[in-house]
Write a protein that holds these residues in place. Structure first.
Motif, PDB file in Angstrom:
ATOM      1  N   ALA A 129      69.821 -24.879  13.259  1.00  0.00           N
ATOM      2  CA  ALA A 129      71.017 -24.271  12.678  1.00  0.00           C
ATOM      3  C   ALA A 129      70.721 -22.927  12.014  1.00  0.00           C
ATOM      4  CB  ALA A 129      71.641 -25.224  11.657  1.00  0.00           C
ATOM      5  N   GLY A 130      69.456 -22.689  11.652  1.00  0.00           N
ATOM      6  CA  GLY A 130      69.098 -21.397  11.070  1.00  0.00           C
ATOM      7  C   GLY A 130      68.576 -21.464   9.640  1.00  0.00           C
ATOM      8  N   LYS A 131      68.344 -22.651   9.129  1.00  0.00           N
ATOM      9  CA  LYS A 131      67.920 -22.806   7.731  1.00  0.00           C
ATOM     10  C   LYS A 131      66.597 -22.084   7.435  1.00  0.00           C
ATOM     11  CE  LYS A 131      67.761 -27.257   8.277  1.00  0.00           C
ATOM     12  NZ  LYS A 131      68.128 -27.416   9.692  1.00  0.00           N
ATOM     13  N   SER A 132      65.583 -22.404   8.234  1.00  0.00           N
ATOM     14  CA  SER A 132      64.274 -21.783   7.987  1.00  0.00           C
ATOM     15  C   SER A 132      64.348 -20.273   8.188  1.00  0.00           C
ATOM     16  CB  SER A 132      63.204 -22.380   8.896  1.00  0.00           C
ATOM     17  OG  SER A 132      63.010 -23.743   8.603  1.00  0.00           O
ATOM     18  N   THR A 133      65.113 -19.857   9.187  1.00  0.00           N
ATOM     19  CA  THR A 133      65.221 -18.426   9.449  1.00  0.00           C
ATOM     20  C   THR A 133      65.851 -17.705   8.247  1.00  0.00           C
ATOM     21  OG1 THR A 133      65.488 -18.888  11.805  1.00  0.00           O
ATOM     22  CG2 THR A 133      66.128 -16.698  11.056  1.00  0.00           C
ATOM     23  N   MET A 164      59.769 -12.429   5.435  1.00  0.00           N
ATOM     24  CA  MET A 164      58.994 -12.654   6.654  1.00  0.00           C
ATOM     25  C   MET A 164      59.737 -12.179   7.896  1.00  0.00           C
ATOM     26  SD  MET A 164      57.765 -16.424   5.599  1.00  0.00           S
ATOM     27  CE  MET A 164      56.803 -16.749   7.055  1.00  0.00           C
ATOM     28  N   HIS A 165      61.065 -12.123   7.801  1.00  0.00           N
ATOM     29  CA  HIS A 165      61.874 -11.502   8.857  1.00  0.00           C
ATOM     30  C   HIS A 165      62.740 -10.445   8.201  1.00  0.00           C
ATOM     31  CE1 HIS A 165      60.891 -14.433  11.838  1.00  0.00           C
ATOM     32  NE2 HIS A 165      61.637 -15.414  11.358  1.00  0.00           N
ATOM     33  N   GLN A 166      63.011  -9.360   8.915  1.00  0.00           N
ATOM     34  CA  GLN A 166      63.986  -8.385   8.432  1.00  0.00           C
ATOM     35  C   GLN A 166      65.341  -8.705   9.054  1.00  0.00           C
ATOM     36  OE1 GLN A 166      63.390  -6.356   5.914  1.00  0.00           O
ATOM     37  NE2 GLN A 166      61.423  -7.416   5.963  1.00  0.00           N
ATOM     38  N   ASP A 209      61.172 -25.902   1.850  1.00  0.00           N
ATOM     39  CA  ASP A 209      61.658 -26.159   3.210  1.00  0.00           C
ATOM     40  C   ASP A 209      61.085 -27.486   3.696  1.00  0.00           C
ATOM     41  OD1 ASP A 209      62.704 -26.057   5.746  1.00  0.00           O
ATOM     42  OD2 ASP A 209      61.927 -24.060   6.219  1.00  0.00           O
ATOM     43  N   GLU A 210      61.911 -28.514   3.719  1.00  0.00           N
ATOM     44  CA  GLU A 210      61.514 -29.875   4.108  1.00  0.00           C
ATOM     45  C   GLU A 210      60.223 -30.337   3.440  1.00  0.00           C
ATOM     46  OE1 GLU A 210      62.238 -31.396   7.952  1.00  0.00           O
ATOM     47  OE2 GLU A 210      63.351 -29.628   8.563  1.00  0.00           O
ATOM     48  N   PRO A 211      60.214 -30.363   2.116  1.00  0.00           N
ATOM     49  CA  PRO A 211      58.966 -30.689   1.417  1.00  0.00           C
ATOM     50  C   PRO A 211      58.572 -32.151   1.520  1.00  0.00           C
ATOM     51  CG  PRO A 211      60.744 -30.510  -0.164  1.00  0.00           C
ATOM     52  CD  PRO A 211      61.311 -30.104   1.173  1.00  0.00           C
ATOM     53  N   SER A 216      66.405 -30.297   3.444  1.00  0.00           N
ATOM     54  CA  SER A 216      65.950 -31.628   3.843  1.00  0.00           C
ATOM     55  C   SER A 216      66.971 -32.229   4.789  1.00  0.00           C
ATOM     56  CB  SER A 216      65.801 -32.509   2.610  1.00  0.00           C
ATOM     57  OG  SER A 216      65.597 -33.850   2.992  1.00  0.00           O
ATOM     58  N   HIS A 217      66.483 -33.108   5.683  1.00  0.00           N
ATOM     59  CA  HIS A 217      67.423 -33.855   6.528  1.00  0.00           C
ATOM     60  C   HIS A 217      67.744 -35.203   5.928  1.00  0.00           C
ATOM     61  CE1 HIS A 217      67.575 -31.031   9.776  1.00  0.00           C
ATOM     62  NE2 HIS A 217      66.266 -30.936   9.788  1.00  0.00           N
ATOM     63  N   ARG A 218      67.184 -35.484   4.772  1.00  0.00           N
ATOM     64  CA  ARG A 218      67.400 -36.799   4.180  1.00  0.00           C
ATOM     65  C   ARG A 218      68.554 -36.757   3.187  1.00  0.00           C
ATOM     66  NH1 ARG A 218      61.146 -38.597   3.462  1.00  0.00           N
ATOM     67  NH2 ARG A 218      60.807 -38.844   5.684  1.00  0.00           N
ATOM     68  N   GLY A 263      56.555 -22.723  20.174  1.00  0.00           N
ATOM     69  CA  GLY A 263      56.302 -22.267  18.803  1.00  0.00           C
ATOM     70  C   GLY A 263      57.480 -21.549  18.172  1.00  0.00           C
ATOM     71  N   ASN A 264      58.423 -21.036  18.990  1.00  0.00           N
ATOM     72  CA  ASN A 264      59.594 -20.342  18.435  1.00  0.00           C
ATOM     73  C   ASN A 264      60.777 -21.261  18.187  1.00  0.00           C
ATOM     74  OD1 ASN A 264      58.334 -17.902  18.425  1.00  0.00           O
ATOM     75  ND2 ASN A 264      59.181 -17.224  20.379  1.00  0.00           N
ATOM     76  N   LEU A 265      60.678 -22.538  18.610  1.00  0.00           N
ATOM     77  CA  LEU A 265      61.799 -23.455  18.362  1.00  0.00           C
ATOM     78  C   LEU A 265      61.789 -23.880  16.904  1.00  0.00           C
ATOM     79  CD1 LEU A 265      61.772 -25.926  21.378  1.00  0.00           C
ATOM     80  CD2 LEU A 265      62.794 -23.667  21.201  1.00  0.00           C
ATOM     81  N   SER A 266      62.938 -24.364  16.426  1.00  0.00           N
ATOM     82  CA  SER A 266      62.994 -24.881  15.070  1.00  0.00           C
ATOM     83  C   SER A 266      62.152 -26.149  14.998  1.00  0.00           C
ATOM     84  CB  SER A 266      64.433 -25.176  14.682  1.00  0.00           C
ATOM     85  OG  SER A 266      64.853 -26.391  15.253  1.00  0.00           O
ATOM     86  N   GLY A 267      61.753 -26.518  13.767  1.00  0.00           N
ATOM     87  CA  GLY A 267      60.842 -27.640  13.565  1.00  0.00           C
ATOM     88  C   GLY A 267      61.316 -28.918  14.251  1.00  0.00           C
ATOM     89  N   GLY A 268      62.589 -29.257  14.051  1.00  0.00           N
ATOM     90  CA  GLY A 268      63.101 -30.499  14.615  1.00  0.00           C
ATOM     91  C   GLY A 268      63.151 -30.467  16.131  1.00  0.00           C
ATOM     92  N   ASN A 269      63.461 -29.304  16.686  1.00  0.00           N
ATOM     93  CA  ASN A 269      63.513 -29.216  18.148  1.00  0.00           C
ATOM     94  C   ASN A 269      62.126 -29.329  18.769  1.00  0.00           C
ATOM     95  OD1 ASN A 269      66.324 -28.937  19.083  1.00  0.00           O
ATOM     96  ND2 ASN A 269      66.339 -27.245  17.622  1.00  0.00           N
ATOM     97  N   GLN A 270      61.107 -28.880  18.056  1.00  0.00           N
ATOM     98  CA  GLN A 270      59.740 -29.082  18.536  1.00  0.00           C
ATOM     99  C   GLN A 270      59.445 -30.576  18.630  1.00  0.00           C
ATOM    100  OE1 GLN A 270      56.927 -26.979  16.090  1.00  0.00           O
ATOM    101  NE2 GLN A 270      57.822 -24.992  16.539  1.00  0.00           N
TER     102      GLN A 270
END
Ligand SMILES: Nc1ncnc2c1ncn2[C@@H]1O[C@H](COP(=O)(O)OP(=O)(O)OP(=O)(O)O)[C@@H](O)[C@H]1O
Ligand SMILES: [Mg+2]
Length: 504
Positions: A44-48, A56-58, A169-171, A201-203, A397-404
């Motif tokens: 969805a874009g959370k980490s981004t 880390m990104h502009q 981020d998802e600690p 978090s997803h919880r 490596g470019n997918l979001s964590g959950g999609n990996q």
């Protein structure tokens, strides 16, 4: 509560990557002393958004304001100087260095002539570690620490700077229950100091427990903000995925077939003792227990990653010897491991190759190398697991964590094993896909697979299992049928109260 002015505001943030509009004009703010959850499906874009905040990104468009003043986060150091600290989903510590060096990375205290002042460094880091109740010292090498302890180092790093905003981020994805308690205490302390906390978090349960507000992203767009005390899980889920979920415990009427896997009196050192159970074709057996109960170790033994000291493993009634994963796979046993990132993926390779890696030898038999068949397999599981990736050529490596994580699950499912063992199948996976994965597991059981699900989440074991094995300290305490199990009896069994079935 009087509404405080936000310490941080993000306005109209847009971020695109080739082929992906990851953020589409997102607004977000954090008040001092509040915990603000950022939720949304995998991808969805959370980490981004948080990486944009942390330099880390502009962003392509939009502004960041700290205390009402626009700032430009040219890099992570600039973000830190502006009081923003990000604790990453993928930890970012240098494994070979010591804890102290990591905590002060790039800004070690110096004496005259530029020499590093080790004494000051040890003292300062030592004090912070004590504050965090850490049982390791400043000179410990990062590589020797567990994930939870590494995370504590990241937090220590945050505490050395007078942070205004700390992002988690998802600690809790890989923390034990007691480690979570420590983390939540730290968050409370930060709150008391007036720090604004962003919590991803997803919880749902913990999100409702510790946050003041919840903001939701969907497909890179801002969907709204809710006061935690005034909303419900259903409402949040609806904002996240545009529908509500049926999370009732399905009546798991399985067509139980013959016994596929039979384990008798299996023991392994002091990890587990005298384990006996059967898994029939067409059924899901859930293994539930606290972290450290021995569940993962049993799975690893069945998959040939560990040797047992006693006992037998039988497949289709015949005793088998499994000394390596290759032998396990040849016998039809697959394991979707708990730590998928380390054990399951080649981050630099594309989605298709990652998913079809274990079967390349099957698919390339004969005169043709059938890359097309691999693409078909990938597309099938991409659809079933709702994997969000621009194409099969996208680098994992470019997918979001959950999609990996979904790629790894797809990889093992696509091998159509006889016995499928999944260890924490939905860790880090959003609620919508979670229920997809549960449905998929039920569907596979319906097709005659024998399935073992290891989980630390009670709703998950209750939802998917036909039978539940409750473990405590390396032993099976009780086996429940889906019809007889209750939450109370399950908690009772896994806390080691009441003895084993045999003793009862
Ligand atoms: N460096 C990158 N290059 C290309 N695409 C990227 C990059 N980083 C992120 N993306 C894409 O941006 C989108 C948002 O990813 P992001 O990691 O922000 O999701 P997320 O909400 O954190 O998901 P999760 O819950 O799975 O961690 C995804 O489609 C992802 O593939
Ligand atoms: Mg993420």
């Amino acid at each position: 509560m009087t509404e405080q002015k936000p310490v941080l505001r993000l306005e109209g943030i847009v971020k695109t990557f080739p082929g992906v509009r990851a953020l589409d004009g997102v607004d977000f703010d954090v008040r001092p002393g509040e915990v603000h959850a950022l939720m949304g499906e995998n991808g969805a874009g959370k980490s981004t958004l948080m990486k944009v905040l942390a330099g880390m990104h502009q962003p392509n468009e939009g502004r960041i304001l700290i205390d009402d003043k626009p700032v430009v986060m040219t890099n992570p150091i600039a973000a830190k100087e502006n009081g923003v600290i990000l604790i990453h989903q993928e930890l970012s510590l240098a494994e070979e260095m010591t804890v102290a060096e990591n905590v002060f990375l790039g800004e070690l205290p110096r004496k005259r002539f530029g020499l590093v002042d080790w004494k000051t460094l040890d003292d300062r880091v030592g004090t912070i570690l004590k504050q965090l109740n850490c049982d390791f010292g400043p000179r410990t090498r990062i590589g020797s620490l567990s994930i939870a302890k590494k995370q504590m180092c990241e937090i220590a790093r945050a505490l050395t700077h007078s942070a205004k905003v700390v992002v988690f981020d998802e600690p809790t994805a890989s923390l034990t229950d007691s480690e979570k308690v420590v983390l939540f205490d730290i968050i409370k302390d930060l709150q008391k100091d007036g720090v604004g906390i962003i919590y991803i978090s997803h919880r749902m349960e913990e999100t409702f427990k510790i946050t003041d507000r919840i903001s939701v992203l969907r497909d890179g767009a801002y969907r709204g903000t809710l006061n935690t005390a005034e909303t419900t899980e259903d409402e949040v889920t609806h904002l996240m995925i545009g529908r509500t979920l049926d999370t009732s415990n399905g009546t798991n009427v399985s067509n139980r077939g013959e016994v596929k896997l039979s384990v008798r009196n299996l023991s392994c050192g002091n990890l587990f003792h005298d384990i006996s159970f059967d898994v029939h074709a067409g059924e899901i057996v859930g293994f539930y227990g606290l972290v450290g109960a021995g569940r993962t170790e049993i799975a690893e033994t069945l998959f040939g990653l560990r040797r047992h000291s006693h006992g037998q493993i039988m497949l289709d009634g015949k005793e088998v010897t499994i000394n390596s994963p290759v032998e396990a796979i040849a016998n039809g046993i697959s394991l979707v491991p708990e730590s998928r990132k380390e054990q399951g993926l080649v981050l630099g390779m594309n989605c298709r190759d990652n998913m079809t890696l274990p079967q390349i030898s099957d698919l390339t038999q004969g005169p043709f190398v059938s890359g097309g068949a691999e693409v078909d397999i990938y597309k099938d599981y991409q659809k079933r697991l709702e994997i969000k990736a621009p194409s099969w050529r996208s680098i994992v490596g470019n997918l979001s964590g959950g999609n990996q994580q979904k790629i790894v699950i797809g990889k093992w499912l696509s091998m159509k094993p006889k016995v499928l063992i999944v260890d924490e199948p939905t860790r880090g996976i959003d609620v919508g896909s979670k229920s997809e994965i549960h449905n998929l597991l039920r569907e596979l059981a319906g097709q005659g697979y024998a399935i073992i699900v290891i989980s630390s989440e009670m709703p998950e074991v209750l939802r998917v299992s036909d039978r539940i094995v409750a473990m405590y300290s390396g032993r099976i305490m009780r086996t429940f049928s889906a019809a007889e199990v209750t939450e109370d009896s399950l908690i009772h069994a896994i806390s080691g109260l009441g003895g084993t079935d045999a003793a009862a």
